[in-house]
Design a protein around this motif. Sequence first.
Motif, mmCIF file in Angstrom:
data_model
loop_
_atom_site.group_PDB
_atom_site.id
_atom_site.type_symbol
_atom_site.label_atom_id
_atom_site.label_comp_id
_atom_site.label_asym_id
_atom_site.label_seq_id
_atom_site.Cartn_x
_atom_site.Cartn_y
_atom_site.Cartn_z
ATOM 1 N N ASN A 1 12.685 52.416 26.650
ATOM 2 C CA ASN A 1 12.789 50.978 26.398
ATOM 3 C C ASN A 1 14.056 50.404 27.026
ATOM 4 O O ASN A 1 14.030 49.342 27.671
ATOM 5 N N LEU A 2 15.163 51.105 26.834
ATOM 6 C CA LEU A 2 16.445 50.621 27.323
ATOM 7 C C LEU A 2 16.497 50.612 28.852
ATOM 8 O O LEU A 2 16.933 49.629 29.472
ATOM 9 N N LEU A 3 16.017 51.694 29.464
ATOM 10 C CA LEU A 3 16.013 51.759 30.929
ATOM 11 C C LEU A 3 15.072 50.724 31.529
ATOM 12 O O LEU A 3 15.375 50.104 32.552
ATOM 13 N N GLY A 4 13.913 50.547 30.902
ATOM 14 C CA GLY A 4 12.979 49.549 31.401
ATOM 15 C C GLY A 4 13.514 48.143 31.269
ATOM 16 O O GLY A 4 13.368 47.320 32.188
ATOM 17 N N ALA A 5 14.148 47.835 30.134
ATOM 18 C CA ALA A 5 14.718 46.506 29.939
ATOM 19 C C ALA A 5 15.858 46.253 30.920
ATOM 20 O O ALA A 5 15.983 45.158 31.488
ATOM 21 N N GLN B 1 5.864 45.623 27.581
ATOM 22 C CA GLN B 1 5.680 46.711 28.540
ATOM 23 C C GLN B 1 6.986 47.384 28.963
ATOM 24 O O GLN B 1 7.001 48.109 29.958
ATOM 25 N N VAL B 2 8.084 47.175 28.257
ATOM 26 C CA VAL B 2 9.356 47.703 28.767
ATOM 27 C C VAL B 2 9.363 49.230 28.836
ATOM 28 O O VAL B 2 10.015 49.800 29.713
ATOM 29 N N SER B 3 8.655 49.913 27.936
ATOM 30 C CA SER B 3 8.643 51.380 28.007
ATOM 31 C C SER B 3 7.948 51.853 29.287
ATOM 32 O O SER B 3 8.364 52.841 29.905
ATOM 33 N N LEU B 4 6.889 51.136 29.685
ATOM 34 C CA LEU B 4 6.209 51.480 30.938
ATOM 35 C C LEU B 4 7.129 51.250 32.136
ATOM 36 O O LEU B 4 7.148 52.046 33.077
ATOM 37 N N TRP B 5 7.893 50.177 32.088
ATOM 38 C CA TRP B 5 8.851 49.932 33.164
ATOM 39 C C TRP B 5 9.969 50.970 33.142
ATOM 40 O O TRP B 5 10.519 51.327 34.192
ATOM 41 N N GLY B 6 10.295 51.497 31.963
ATOM 42 C CA GLY B 6 11.270 52.573 31.889
ATOM 43 C C GLY B 6 10.765 53.835 32.561
ATOM 44 O O GLY B 6 11.509 54.536 33.260
#
Length: 227
Positions: A87-91, A215-220
């Motif tokens: 979550n953090l990396l994706g955000a 979708q932030v986890s997917l972007w992570g």
Amino acid sequence: MWLAIDIGNTHQHWGWFERGELVLAADYSHSYWDERVFERAQEIVVASVVPDRLERWRFYRKVRVLDLDDLSLRGSYETLGVDRALNLLGAGYRYGFPVLVVDFGTAITLTAADPLGQFVGGCIMPGFHMQFQALHSHTARLPEVQLPEQLPPPMAHDTAQAIQSGVVKLTLAGLEQYLIAWRLSQPKGKVIATGGDSALVYRWVPHLFDVHDAQVSLWGIYATAHR
């Protein structure tokens, strides 16, 4: 096209990427399985906060399984959930650092990073449904309730609404105080709402957040696989 899969406590979150864009996302139950996905995807990258959910994926040639050690998150600790790290990396990838992610899932987690993208901490509490279930399971007469579509009033006039009001209002009040303190420490930071209940919460109290992004986890996963 390639596929990112984030397997949580309650469901699987799938996202199809093409040329750096998320073109399709969908949620499935843990029982869902589609062999055809291995024919369509050039690569499949999977992560999960539940290690046992990963076993079936490790035997396929196209699949890469991510663990916390694979993530470039400085300052993290050994037992940090990979879901929170993603979550953090994706955000950060999408909206920049500093950032704080509030994940309204089975548990409600808050996870933050400083302007350099380093993990600085966070907190964990029971999610809304877990709180409702606890009241129902550990009392003699309180009913099990669901999240209401509308923000409940502070002074309820029946038992079900009183439970909804207590859980929702007090959870959001505590969250607001937490976010005020974080914004004071990081005035340029963004607060991102994500997770299964986030759309409803964002509709109730949009002023608490800068962005709603389910979708932030997917972007992570994407950011980690293509860094």
